[in-house]
Design an enzyme around this catalytic site. Structure first.
Site, PDB file in Angstrom:
ATOM      1  N   ILE A  88       4.036  10.436  35.562  1.00 62.65           N
ATOM      2  CA  ILE A  88       5.219  10.673  34.716  1.00 62.65           C
ATOM      3  C   ILE A  88       4.803  10.759  33.251  1.00 62.65           C
ATOM      4  O   ILE A  88       5.269  11.629  32.503  1.00 62.65           O
ATOM      5  CB  ILE A  88       6.289   9.581  34.948  1.00 62.65           C
ATOM      6  CG1 ILE A  88       6.704   9.580  36.434  1.00 62.65           C
ATOM      7  CG2 ILE A  88       7.514   9.827  34.069  1.00 62.65           C
ATOM      8  CD1 ILE A  88       7.651   8.476  36.831  1.00 62.65           C
ATOM      9  N   ASN A 145      -5.394   3.696  37.353  1.00 68.37           N
ATOM     10  CA  ASN A 145      -4.816   4.302  38.562  1.00 68.37           C
ATOM     11  C   ASN A 145      -4.781   5.822  38.468  1.00 68.37           C
ATOM     12  O   ASN A 145      -3.981   6.475  39.146  1.00 68.37           O
ATOM     13  CB  ASN A 145      -3.401   3.732  38.775  1.00 68.37           C
ATOM     14  CG  ASN A 145      -2.880   4.034  40.159  1.00 68.37           C
ATOM     15  OD1 ASN A 145      -3.651   4.073  41.123  1.00 68.37           O
ATOM     16  ND2 ASN A 145      -1.589   4.300  40.270  1.00 68.37           N
ATOM     17  N   SER A 198      13.495   1.286  36.958  1.00 71.84           N
ATOM     18  CA  SER A 198      13.603   1.939  38.262  1.00 71.84           C
ATOM     19  C   SER A 198      14.925   1.590  38.928  1.00 71.84           C
ATOM     20  O   SER A 198      15.458   0.483  38.750  1.00 71.84           O
ATOM     21  CB  SER A 198      12.449   1.435  39.136  1.00 71.84           C
ATOM     22  OG  SER A 198      12.683   1.751  40.479  1.00 71.84           O
ATOM     23  N   TYR A 238       6.888  -5.825  42.624  1.00 75.87           N
ATOM     24  CA  TYR A 238       7.007  -4.641  41.751  1.00 75.87           C
ATOM     25  C   TYR A 238       8.430  -4.564  41.195  1.00 75.87           C
ATOM     26  O   TYR A 238       8.636  -4.430  39.979  1.00 75.87           O
ATOM     27  CB  TYR A 238       6.656  -3.373  42.543  1.00 75.87           C
ATOM     28  CG  TYR A 238       7.184  -2.114  41.908  1.00 75.87           C
ATOM     29  CD1 TYR A 238       6.574  -1.582  40.778  1.00 75.87           C
ATOM     30  CD2 TYR A 238       8.323  -1.471  42.419  1.00 75.87           C
ATOM     31  CE1 TYR A 238       7.086  -0.443  40.181  1.00 75.87           C
ATOM     32  CE2 TYR A 238       8.831  -0.336  41.831  1.00 75.87           C
ATOM     33  CZ  TYR A 238       8.209   0.179  40.713  1.00 75.87           C
ATOM     34  OH  TYR A 238       8.714   1.299  40.116  1.00 75.87           O
ATOM     35  N   LYS A 259      10.150  -5.009  37.222  1.00 73.60           N
ATOM     36  CA  LYS A 259      11.055  -4.076  36.511  1.00 73.60           C
ATOM     37  C   LYS A 259      12.270  -4.840  35.979  1.00 73.60           C
ATOM     38  O   LYS A 259      12.701  -4.637  34.837  1.00 73.60           O
ATOM     39  CB  LYS A 259      11.503  -2.943  37.449  1.00 73.60           C
ATOM     40  CG  LYS A 259      10.384  -1.982  37.835  1.00 73.60           C
ATOM     41  CD  LYS A 259       9.860  -1.213  36.625  1.00 73.60           C
ATOM     42  CE  LYS A 259       8.660  -0.362  36.937  1.00 73.60           C
ATOM     43  NZ  LYS A 259       7.950   0.141  35.759  1.00 73.60           N
ATOM     44  N   ARG A 286      18.321   9.504  49.422  1.00 72.36           N
ATOM     45  CA  ARG A 286      17.777   9.172  48.102  1.00 72.36           C
ATOM     46  C   ARG A 286      18.191  10.253  47.111  1.00 72.36           C
ATOM     47  O   ARG A 286      18.629  11.337  47.490  1.00 72.36           O
ATOM     48  CB  ARG A 286      16.241   9.136  48.129  1.00 72.36           C
ATOM     49  CG  ARG A 286      15.630   8.042  48.971  1.00 72.36           C
ATOM     50  CD  ARG A 286      15.796   6.665  48.320  1.00 72.36           C
ATOM     51  NE  ARG A 286      15.124   5.632  49.096  1.00 72.36           N
ATOM     52  CZ  ARG A 286      15.658   5.011  50.153  1.00 72.36           C
ATOM     53  NH1 ARG A 286      16.880   5.324  50.548  1.00 72.36           N
ATOM     54  NH2 ARG A 286      14.980   4.068  50.791  1.00 72.36           N
TER      55      ARG A 286
END
Ligand code: UDP
Length: 358
Positions: free
Chosen positions: A17, A40, A130, A155, A159, A251
């Protein structure tokens, strides 16, 4: 560089992103500093960004945001008007197995950014959050007011915690007055926006940047493209017995270039003094639910190929359905998702072909 050009620090700017956002920022006339430790990703996307923008002079700082003196050094070296913070680990499964790694990396790096921002005259900070913060909810689509559910993995917890940290820092630093001191060593206020992404997919239309998962992809679209190109044998569709029209999960798949443009709109809102509160949250999605099966079928159709797939048991932790109410972002950011799902799925395939050298 002209005096009036605003500079945006993009932490994690060499990633999926971050690289798309860097392109859109440069095309919108901003100066960008990319900071990344390449933990990563490699330089493929950053090289792609240089090609797309025709800019060979984008500063790249190879730093780990968990290293506080290095982050401080960055803010001393450059006058930074806004930060977009992407630098974080993002694999759901790994975060369940290695919570300490996730909490350490994702929280400390963000704290270091905020500390440096506050110490250098204040700054505008955009946090990449997210839709995972919403968890499973019956009330769909979700608005920014929808309650957050307890996180299902570390994770997701990072956030939520980072959103809360940002809100607290914004509140506490508002006492430091206006951002007239930006770039100096004086204390200054932090203003913040959290963008809650739904499911980012696709690649830049140039096919020069895109998602480069390491190892076996967890996410649907990279798994689809790797199956189509022959890197994976068969896509498993996790669950076809959900209470949805075709039994597969729903989704909100948001094109990565559209998503990147939402960042530019949010940065402009902060820099132009258009924020209504010093900490704001926006959903970034299309507002359109799409099932896994629909996505797979559409991918086959627009790219004129057959995908090897099978139905498999549900994946633990998956929620049945989630999609965004995007009206707040549409109104306040003057932004909406524009690229069609067809074009997005074509771009994902073109990118896979590009990296395979086909
Ligand atoms: N999915 C799937 N097969 C895969 C990967 C994902 O069927 O190999 C499904 C997953 O169950 C979910 C949807 O695709 O319903 C999106 O999953 P992804 O991991 O891309 O994003 P998430 O919504 O979990 O953040």
């Amino acid at each position: 560089m002209s005096q009036n050009v605003k500079r945006v620090l993009v932490s994690g700017g060499a990633g999926y992103i971050g690289s798309h956002v860097t392109v859109e920022l440069i095309e919108a006339g901003y100066d960008v500093v990319v900071a990344d430790n390449l933990s990563n990703c490699d330089m493929t996307c950053f090289e792609g960004v240089k090609k797309i923008t025709g800019r060979n002079d984008i500063p790249f700082e190879m730093i780990d945001c968990c290293n506080a003196p290095h982050v401080e050094g960055l803010f001393s070296k450059y006058k930074i008007d806004a930060v977009i913070h992407f630098a974080a680990f993002k694999a759901v499964g790994e975060s369940v197995a290695e919570p300490i790694k996730y909490y350490k990396n994702n929280l400390i790096s963000f704290l270091n950014i905020l500390d440096a921002a506050k110490n250098h005259g204040g700054c505008n900070v955009l946090f990449s959050s997210s839709a995972t913060v919403y968890g499973e909810t019956d009330k769909l689509p979700v608005t920014e007011e929808s309650p957050r559910q307890p996180a299902m993995c570390s994770y997701g917890a990072t956030k939520q915690i980072c959103e809360d940290i940002l809100a607290d820092v914004v509140r506490a630093t508002s006492a430091y007055g206006d951002t007239v001191n930006a770039g100096t060593s004086a204390l200054g206020p932090v203003k913040g926006i959290a963008l809650r992404y739904f499911n980012p997919i696709g690649a830049h239309p140039s096919a020069l940047i895109g998602e480069l998962p390491r190892g076996v992809p967890n996410n649907l679209v990279p798994y689809i493209t790797q199956t189509a190109i022959g890197k994976r044998e068969c896509l498993s569709i996790f669950g076809n017995d959900y209470p949805t029209p075709d039994g597969t999960c729903l989704r909100d798949y948001i094109d990565v270039v559209d998503l990147a443009k939402a960042h530019v709109a949010a940065v402009a809102r902060m820099l132009d003094g258009k924020m209504k509160k010093n900490y704001e949250i926006f959903n970034v999605g299309t507002g359109r639910p799409v099932s896994v099966l629909e996505l797979v079928t559409k991918f086959e159709k627009v790219n004129n190929l057959k995908l090897n797939y099978k139905f498999a048991p549900r994946r633990e932790g998956d929620i049945t359905a989630i999609w965004a109410d995007t009206s707040l972002a549409n109104k306040e950011l003057g932004w909406k998702a524009e690229r069609s799902l067809e074009d997005t799925l074509k771009s994902a395939w073109q990118w896979e072909c590009h990296i395979a050298g086909k």
